[in-house]
Design a protein around this motif. Structure first.
Motif, mmCIF file in Angstrom:
data_model
loop_
_atom_site.group_PDB
_atom_site.id
_atom_site.type_symbol
_atom_site.label_atom_id
_atom_site.label_comp_id
_atom_site.label_asym_id
_atom_site.label_seq_id
_atom_site.Cartn_x
_atom_site.Cartn_y
_atom_site.Cartn_z
ATOM 1 N N LEU A 72 0.833 -1.193 0.000
ATOM 2 C CA LEU A 72 0.000 0.000 0.000
ATOM 3 C C LEU A 72 0.876 1.255 0.000
ATOM 4 C CD1 LEU A 72 -2.500 -1.230 2.736
ATOM 5 C CD2 LEU A 72 -2.656 -1.533 0.254
ATOM 6 N N GLU A 73 0.209 2.390 -0.004
ATOM 7 C CA GLU A 73 0.930 3.666 0.038
ATOM 8 C C GLU A 73 1.824 3.716 1.266
ATOM 9 O OE1 GLU A 73 -1.705 6.991 -0.212
ATOM 10 O OE2 GLU A 73 -2.861 6.065 -1.812
ATOM 11 N N GLY A 74 2.966 4.332 1.114
ATOM 12 C CA GLY A 74 3.891 4.459 2.235
ATOM 13 C C GLY A 74 4.684 3.199 2.498
ATOM 14 N N GLY A 75 4.610 2.215 1.601
ATOM 15 C CA GLY A 75 5.400 0.994 1.763
ATOM 16 C C GLY A 75 4.822 -0.015 2.736
ATOM 17 N N VAL A 76 3.602 0.210 3.217
ATOM 18 C CA VAL A 76 2.972 -0.731 4.138
ATOM 19 C C VAL A 76 2.499 -1.952 3.349
ATOM 20 C CG1 VAL A 76 1.032 -1.099 5.726
ATOM 21 C CG2 VAL A 76 2.253 1.080 5.717
ATOM 22 N N SER A 77 2.821 -3.149 3.848
ATOM 23 C CA SER A 77 2.390 -4.370 3.163
ATOM 24 C C SER A 77 1.328 -5.088 3.988
ATOM 25 C CB SER A 77 3.581 -5.294 2.899
ATOM 26 O OG SER A 77 4.285 -5.543 4.078
ATOM 27 N N VAL A 78 0.448 -5.785 3.281
ATOM 28 C CA VAL A 78 -0.605 -6.568 3.928
ATOM 29 C C VAL A 78 -0.709 -7.905 3.201
ATOM 30 C CG1 VAL A 78 -2.446 -5.501 2.553
ATOM 31 C CG2 VAL A 78 -3.014 -6.617 4.705
ATOM 32 N N ALA A 79 -0.793 -8.979 3.967
ATOM 33 C CA ALA A 79 -0.939 -10.326 3.407
ATOM 34 C C ALA A 79 -2.308 -10.860 3.788
ATOM 35 C CB ALA A 79 0.146 -11.250 3.947
ATOM 36 N N HIS A 80 -2.966 -11.503 2.830
ATOM 37 C CA HIS A 80 -4.260 -12.146 3.064
ATOM 38 C C HIS A 80 -4.131 -13.612 2.687
ATOM 39 C CE1 HIS A 80 -6.427 -8.391 3.698
ATOM 40 N NE2 HIS A 80 -5.799 -7.904 2.641
ATOM 41 N N PHE A 81 -4.692 -14.485 3.540
ATOM 42 C CA PHE A 81 -4.743 -15.908 3.235
ATOM 43 C C PHE A 81 -5.864 -16.539 4.045
ATOM 44 C CE2 PHE A 81 -1.515 -15.158 6.448
ATOM 45 C CZ PHE A 81 -1.772 -16.093 7.438
ATOM 46 N N THR A 82 -6.194 -17.771 3.701
ATOM 47 C CA THR A 82 -7.238 -18.486 4.436
ATOM 48 C C THR A 82 -6.609 -19.590 5.271
ATOM 49 O OG1 THR A 82 -7.608 -19.950 2.555
ATOM 50 C CG2 THR A 82 -9.033 -18.020 2.736
#
Length: 146
Positions: A22-32
């Motif tokens: 995301l903006e600002g270098g923030v990362s997010v991971a999604h999984f089940t």
């Protein structure tokens, strides 16, 4: 007194983590994550019930999930329950309940071919237990309770 929102799950990954930056270098991971429950019905037949959980991991924890977690792997996840709403493509309001991970520990065997999990052996060729890998989300400065 503040409430408690804590979830602890042990299960198997349903898919490899999908990571977005995301903006600002923030990362997010999604999984089940699949958790299984077993019981016997009235006829004495063993029944398996699988519950699927949506997991989100942020920042450094997302990067670790992307690097180390693979589909089918057994993990321990500790976090909090969150429900959010969004608009789908037909402009209908939808709700999703997910676990925001604070801690992820890899359990059991590691996936083959991952490069991180060949069984370690000692000088006599005996299998040696490797230390369990645990990753924690560090609190942001504005989340500290003091």
């Amino acid at each position: 007194m503040a409430g408690v929102n804590k979830v602890i799950l042990v299960g198997n990954l349903g898919k490899d983590p999908e990571v977005r930056h995301l903006e600002g270098g923030v990362s997010v991971a999604h999984f089940t994550l699949a958790t299984n429950e077993y019981y016997k019905d009235k006829q004495g037949t063993r029944v398996e019930r699988t519950e699927w959980h949506n997991i989100s991991a942020w920042r450094g924890l997302a990067d670790m999930a992307d690097k180390f977690l693979k589909k089918g792997q057994q993990v321990y996840i500790e976090g909090k329950l969150r429900t959010r709403q969004y608009q789908d493509k037909d402009q209908q309001t939808r709700y999703i309940t997910e676990i925001i991970a604070d801690e992820i520990s890899m359990l059991g065997g590691r996936p083959q071919g991952s490069g991180i999990g060949a069984v370690a052996t000692d000088a006599n060729g005996q299998a040696v237990a490797e230390p369990q890998q645990t990753f924690r989300q560090e609190p942001e400065l504005d989340q500290l309770p003091f």
